[in-house]
Design a protein around this motif. Sequence first.
Motif, PDB file in Angstrom:
ATOM      1  N   SER A   1     -14.966  45.419  57.146  1.00  0.00           N
ATOM      2  CA  SER A   1     -16.193  45.858  56.461  1.00  0.00           C
ATOM      3  C   SER A   1     -17.403  45.683  57.363  1.00  0.00           C
ATOM      4  CB  SER A   1     -16.401  45.065  55.169  1.00  0.00           C
ATOM      5  OG  SER A   1     -15.331  45.280  54.283  1.00  0.00           O
ATOM      6  N   LEU A   2     -17.480  44.534  58.048  1.00  0.00           N
ATOM      7  CA  LEU A   2     -18.587  44.295  58.971  1.00  0.00           C
ATOM      8  C   LEU A   2     -18.565  45.314  60.109  1.00  0.00           C
ATOM      9  CD1 LEU A   2     -20.984  42.575  59.932  1.00  0.00           C
ATOM     10  CD2 LEU A   2     -19.313  41.129  61.111  1.00  0.00           C
ATOM     11  N   ASP A   3     -17.388  45.624  60.635  1.00  0.00           N
ATOM     12  CA  ASP A   3     -17.281  46.613  61.714  1.00  0.00           C
ATOM     13  C   ASP A   3     -17.794  47.981  61.259  1.00  0.00           C
ATOM     14  OD1 ASP A   3     -16.181  44.722  63.399  1.00  0.00           O
ATOM     15  OD2 ASP A   3     -14.122  45.394  63.102  1.00  0.00           O
ATOM     16  N   VAL A   4     -17.420  48.396  60.056  1.00  0.00           N
ATOM     17  CA  VAL A   4     -17.871  49.695  59.540  1.00  0.00           C
ATOM     18  C   VAL A   4     -19.393  49.727  59.424  1.00  0.00           C
ATOM     19  CG1 VAL A   4     -17.846  51.248  57.538  1.00  0.00           C
ATOM     20  CG2 VAL A   4     -15.711  50.229  58.337  1.00  0.00           C
ATOM     21  N   VAL A   5     -19.977  48.700  58.841  1.00  0.00           N
ATOM     22  CA  VAL A   5     -21.428  48.657  58.665  1.00  0.00           C
ATOM     23  C   VAL A   5     -22.143  48.579  60.012  1.00  0.00           C
ATOM     24  CG1 VAL A   5     -23.325  47.267  57.718  1.00  0.00           C
ATOM     25  CG2 VAL A   5     -21.297  47.722  56.338  1.00  0.00           C
ATOM     26  N   THR A   6     -21.600  47.815  60.946  1.00  0.00           N
ATOM     27  CA  THR A   6     -22.207  47.707  62.273  1.00  0.00           C
ATOM     28  C   THR A   6     -22.162  49.047  62.994  1.00  0.00           C
ATOM     29  OG1 THR A   6     -21.640  45.371  62.418  1.00  0.00           O
ATOM     30  CG2 THR A   6     -22.103  46.497  64.499  1.00  0.00           C
ATOM     31  N   LEU A   7     -21.035  49.745  62.911  1.00  0.00           N
ATOM     32  CA  LEU A   7     -20.946  51.074  63.522  1.00  0.00           C
ATOM     33  C   LEU A   7     -21.933  52.039  62.885  1.00  0.00           C
ATOM     34  CD1 LEU A   7     -17.095  51.496  64.001  1.00  0.00           C
ATOM     35  CD2 LEU A   7     -18.838  51.381  65.804  1.00  0.00           C
ATOM     36  N   TYR A   8     -22.088  51.972  61.581  1.00  0.00           N
ATOM     37  CA  TYR A   8     -23.053  52.838  60.888  1.00  0.00           C
ATOM     38  C   TYR A   8     -24.473  52.518  61.348  1.00  0.00           C
ATOM     39  CZ  TYR A   8     -25.981  54.737  57.212  1.00  0.00           C
ATOM     40  OH  TYR A   8     -26.964  55.394  56.527  1.00  0.00           O
ATOM     41  N   ARG A   9     -24.779  51.215  61.432  1.00  0.00           N
ATOM     42  CA  ARG A   9     -26.128  50.792  61.818  1.00  0.00           C
ATOM     43  C   ARG A   9     -26.430  51.113  63.282  1.00  0.00           C
ATOM     44  NH1 ARG A   9     -26.287  44.893  62.266  1.00  0.00           N
ATOM     45  NH2 ARG A   9     -25.686  45.431  64.378  1.00  0.00           N
ATOM     46  N   ASP A  10     -25.465  50.849  64.167  1.00  0.00           N
ATOM     47  CA  ASP A  10     -25.707  50.976  65.598  1.00  0.00           C
ATOM     48  C   ASP A  10     -25.372  52.346  66.170  1.00  0.00           C
ATOM     49  OD1 ASP A  10     -26.439  48.343  65.452  1.00  0.00           O
ATOM     50  OD2 ASP A  10     -24.635  47.566  66.443  1.00  0.00           O
ATOM     51  N   ARG A  11     -24.554  53.095  65.494  1.00  0.00           N
ATOM     52  CA  ARG A  11     -24.137  54.399  66.024  1.00  0.00           C
ATOM     53  C   ARG A  11     -24.512  55.482  65.019  1.00  0.00           C
ATOM     54  NH1 ARG A  11     -19.570  52.818  69.506  1.00  0.00           N
ATOM     55  NH2 ARG A  11     -20.499  51.148  70.737  1.00  0.00           N
ATOM     56  N   THR A  12     -23.479  56.027  64.318  1.00  0.00           N
ATOM     57  CA  THR A  12     -23.731  57.082  63.333  1.00  0.00           C
ATOM     58  C   THR A  12     -22.771  56.925  62.167  1.00  0.00           C
ATOM     59  OG1 THR A  12     -22.122  58.657  64.225  1.00  0.00           O
ATOM     60  CG2 THR A  12     -24.343  58.704  65.183  1.00  0.00           C
ATOM     61  N   ILE A  13     -23.074  57.610  61.100  1.00  0.00           N
ATOM     62  CA  ILE A  13     -22.184  57.595  59.936  1.00  0.00           C
ATOM     63  C   ILE A  13     -20.860  58.275  60.279  1.00  0.00           C
ATOM     64  CG2 ILE A  13     -23.046  59.729  58.892  1.00  0.00           C
ATOM     65  CD1 ILE A  13     -22.717  58.235  56.143  1.00  0.00           C
ATOM     66  N   VAL A  14     -20.883  59.235  61.193  1.00  0.00           N
ATOM     67  CA  VAL A  14     -19.654  59.931  61.585  1.00  0.00           C
ATOM     68  C   VAL A  14     -18.704  58.964  62.295  1.00  0.00           C
ATOM     69  CG1 VAL A  14     -18.704  61.772  63.040  1.00  0.00           C
ATOM     70  CG2 VAL A  14     -20.770  62.188  61.681  1.00  0.00           C
ATOM     71  N   ILE A  15     -19.227  58.180  63.221  1.00  0.00           N
ATOM     72  CA  ILE A  15     -18.384  57.214  63.932  1.00  0.00           C
ATOM     73  C   ILE A  15     -17.872  56.146  62.971  1.00  0.00           C
ATOM     74  CG2 ILE A  15     -18.383  55.403  65.704  1.00  0.00           C
ATOM     75  CD1 ILE A  15     -20.301  57.234  67.307  1.00  0.00           C
ATOM     76  N   ALA A  16     -18.757  55.654  62.104  1.00  0.00           N
ATOM     77  CA  ALA A  16     -18.339  54.648  61.113  1.00  0.00           C
ATOM     78  C   ALA A  16     -17.269  55.223  60.191  1.00  0.00           C
ATOM     79  CB  ALA A  16     -19.536  54.155  60.307  1.00  0.00           C
TER      80      ALA A  16
ATOM     81  N   ALA B   1     -15.222  57.741  60.824  1.00  0.00           N
ATOM     82  CA  ALA B   1     -13.984  57.962  61.582  1.00  0.00           C
ATOM     83  C   ALA B   1     -13.217  56.655  61.733  1.00  0.00           C
ATOM     84  CB  ALA B   1     -14.307  58.561  62.946  1.00  0.00           C
ATOM     85  N   TYR B   2     -13.926  55.568  62.024  1.00  0.00           N
ATOM     86  CA  TYR B   2     -13.285  54.261  62.135  1.00  0.00           C
ATOM     87  C   TYR B   2     -12.671  53.845  60.808  1.00  0.00           C
ATOM     88  CZ  TYR B   2     -12.780  49.214  62.622  1.00  0.00           C
ATOM     89  OH  TYR B   2     -12.288  47.938  62.615  1.00  0.00           O
ATOM     90  N   LEU B   3     -13.408  54.055  59.732  1.00  0.00           N
ATOM     91  CA  LEU B   3     -12.919  53.698  58.395  1.00  0.00           C
ATOM     92  C   LEU B   3     -11.635  54.466  58.070  1.00  0.00           C
ATOM     93  CD1 LEU B   3     -15.102  53.204  55.291  1.00  0.00           C
ATOM     94  CD2 LEU B   3     -13.070  54.596  55.135  1.00  0.00           C
ATOM     95  N   LEU B   4     -11.679  55.770  58.225  1.00  0.00           N
ATOM     96  CA  LEU B   4     -10.504  56.591  57.921  1.00  0.00           C
ATOM     97  C   LEU B   4      -9.335  56.273  58.853  1.00  0.00           C
ATOM     98  CD1 LEU B   4     -12.138  60.049  57.155  1.00  0.00           C
ATOM     99  CD2 LEU B   4     -11.022  58.494  55.537  1.00  0.00           C
ATOM    100  N   ALA B   5      -9.620  56.158  60.142  1.00  0.00           N
ATOM    101  CA  ALA B   5      -8.551  55.862  61.097  1.00  0.00           C
ATOM    102  C   ALA B   5      -7.917  54.511  60.787  1.00  0.00           C
ATOM    103  CB  ALA B   5      -9.095  55.873  62.524  1.00  0.00           C
ATOM    104  N   SER B   6      -8.725  53.521  60.455  1.00  0.00           N
ATOM    105  CA  SER B   6      -8.193  52.187  60.164  1.00  0.00           C
ATOM    106  C   SER B   6      -7.264  52.212  58.969  1.00  0.00           C
ATOM    107  CB  SER B   6      -9.337  51.210  59.901  1.00  0.00           C
ATOM    108  OG  SER B   6     -10.097  51.011  61.059  1.00  0.00           O
TER     109      SER B   6
END
Length: 127
Positions: free
Chosen positions: A86-101, A103-108
Amino acid sequence: MGPHIWLAVAAGGAVGAMARHAVSRTAMHLLGPNFPWGTLVANIMGSFVMGLIIVWLAHREPVSPALRVFLTVGLLGAFTTFSTFSLDVVTLYRDRTIVIAGAYLLASVILSVSALLGGLAIGRQFT
């Protein structure tokens, strides 16, 4: 990384694993065995506590690396890896983009469930 870091992770892991077991047993007792209530409750609780701890740690910098890994990797890592996810998803959203977050969520989720199914299939061949 010194031995004190490894010991902090191990100690936190022991406490987290015992807490997870207690939550699972309590949930089964209160809610029954027909749904993975213990896992759901642990994942929700762990994610909430991870949020609290991250804010707490951020406001107390510098924090001992041993304390940080005891709480996050050890305690919450053993209680639930979902809190770290959960922290990884939120960090990716905050630091990168919702698309990357996303993609990580779905891939995981998809790849982890697929890996479990693959492990089950291969494991059955050895029994």
